[in-house]
Design an enzyme around this catalytic site. Structure first.
Site, PDB file in Angstrom:
ATOM      1  N   THR A 151      10.782  -8.998   1.562  1.00 35.56           N
ATOM      2  CA  THR A 151       9.686  -8.325   1.723  1.00 35.56           C
ATOM      3  C   THR A 151       8.816  -9.141   1.168  1.00 35.56           C
ATOM      4  OG1 THR A 151      10.803  -5.878   0.935  1.00 35.56           O
ATOM      5  CG2 THR A 151       8.401  -6.334   0.553  1.00 35.56           C
ATOM      6  N   LYS A 238       5.843  -2.673   6.711  1.00 34.11           N
ATOM      7  CA  LYS A 238       6.590  -2.639   5.360  1.00 34.11           C
ATOM      8  C   LYS A 238       5.598  -2.917   4.304  1.00 34.11           C
ATOM      9  CE  LYS A 238      10.110  -1.913   2.509  1.00 34.11           C
ATOM     10  NZ  LYS A 238      10.742  -3.098   1.753  1.00 34.11           N
ATOM     11  N   LYS A 306       5.250  -6.695  -7.426  1.00 35.20           N
ATOM     12  CA  LYS A 306       4.726  -8.040  -6.431  1.00 35.20           C
ATOM     13  C   LYS A 306       4.260  -7.126  -4.890  1.00 35.20           C
ATOM     14  CE  LYS A 306       7.969  -8.735  -4.409  1.00 35.20           C
ATOM     15  NZ  LYS A 306       8.742  -8.578  -2.700  1.00 35.20           N
TER      16      LYS A 306
END
Length: 368
Positions: A151, A238, A306
């Protein structure tokens, strides 16, 4: 495996009793569990087993690689911490010493790294990087397909994709066929183990088709989408899921803190929630962990934070207000500051305890 192609729309300017732990080795700080990967029945041997590589054997990657080994493919794995490769070696995988060694000999390579920095380093940094191995492939080798399941943000995906394509052009096979596919996943380590991941893909049709094979995406997931022709399409898709997940769990933590402060029964409130219109599997699972104070890692705080950071950067680039995500991100940052970066992201609940302590201390100082 089911699959769907999504037409591209116009762009707009992460200690209680017997908890089941992910089966990984504990050589890194964020991998606390030490459980052996469970062998399962493999498929029938192939006449010429395809050569498949896997880079990154963390909580998710180890299970994904194990699924590939069980297809009967000739799998070669790499991980910075060598100890993590041993369970895969025991299942029958070969172990490489560098990413370049993997990409030089494998025709289909998957990467599952923690963040943009790791994805770039493994793919492009130095003579041992993945792109170095691609450029050094034998003249008789077939075109390689490099699938990054990490990701990352759109810029990182594009950077890695361009580097892979450039390296392919240096080979005899060129960049016709195969190529680069961004395929971040949705799901936890149990989904990895069971082959029920969701793949959100972005890249060329050739790379997508090369990856959607029994010894590739089909072995690790049960549904996939091709969102568009670029890695950025997958990265943005995503992040939409990560915004929802981070905000839902952050809101759940806030509800649990308020429930406790109100003197209400946390178990009863969670039971009501599970039977209400807001009930879902994520809230049920994470609510139980918050109530027990059990933060054994599945998807860690630092990874969720993150992802929210990347989503906030995207929102800023597109001029979209994201105050809810910004507030949730602040609580995940607080949890990291409390030393919970490697705990399950349900540990965002602890950030509210820190706030309560700080408020009480402030009140005491004012009274004095």
């Amino acid at each position: 495996a089911e699959f769907a192609t999504v037409s591209k729309r116009p762009a707009y300017s992460r200690r209680a009793r017997s908890v089941q732990r992910p089966p990984v080795l504990s050589s890194d700080a964020h991998d606390r569990a030490r459980v052996t990967l469970r062998p399962t029945t493999t498929t029938a041997p192939m006449s010429t087993p395809p050569k498949v590589g896997f880079l990154g054997l963390g909580i998710m990657g180890a299970q994904m690689a194990a699924r590939l080994v069980r297809t009967g493919a000739n799998v070669t794995v790499y991980n910075r911490s060598v100890a993590k490769t041993e369970p895969l070696r025991a299942l029958g995988a070969s172990v490489a010493s560098t990413p370049a060694e993997v990409t030089r000999q494998c025709d289909l390579v998957f990467a599952m790294l923690a963040d943009p920095k790791a994805a770039c380093a493994v793919a492009t940094d130095g003579p041992d990087a993945a792109v170095a191995g691609i450029a050094a492939r034998p003249a008789t080798a077939a075109p390689i397909t490099y699938v990054d399941c990490s990701t990352v943000d759109a810029a990182t995906g594009t950077f890695v994709g361009n580097a892979v394509q450039a390296a392919m052009r240096e080979t005899a096979a060129g960049d016709a066929g195969g190529g680069f596919l961004a395929a971040p996943v949705s799901g936890g380590w149990r989904d990895c183990r069971d082959g029920t991941l969701l793949f959100l893909c972005g890249g060329s049709s050739a790379a997508y088709e090369a990856a959607c094979v029994p010894h590739g995406l089909d072995a690790m997931g049960h549904k996939r989408w091709l969102f568009g022709p670029t890695p950025g399409d997958a990265a943005r898709a995503k992040l939409m899921l990560q915004v929802m997940m981070g905000n839902i769990v952050g809101s759940l933590a806030e509800m649990m803190a308020l429930t406790k402060a109100s003197g209400l029964d946390e178990g009863a409130i969670l039971d009501v929630l599970s039977h209400s219109a807001m009930g879902n599997h994520l809230c049920t699972a994470k609510g139980a962990l918050m109530r027990e104070g059990n933060f054994s890692p599945n998807f860690q705080v630092y990874l969720q934070q993150k992802d929210l950071r990347l989503a906030l950067q995207l929102a800023d680039d597109l001029g979209v207000p994201a105050p809810i995500s910004a507030a949730a991100n602040g609580q995940y940052i607080r949890a990291r500051q409390m030393g919970l970066a490697n705990a399950d992201f349900a540990a965002v609940r602890a950030a509210y305890e820190a706030e309560a302590v700080a408020d009480k201390e402030s009140e005491t100082e004012e009274l004095n």
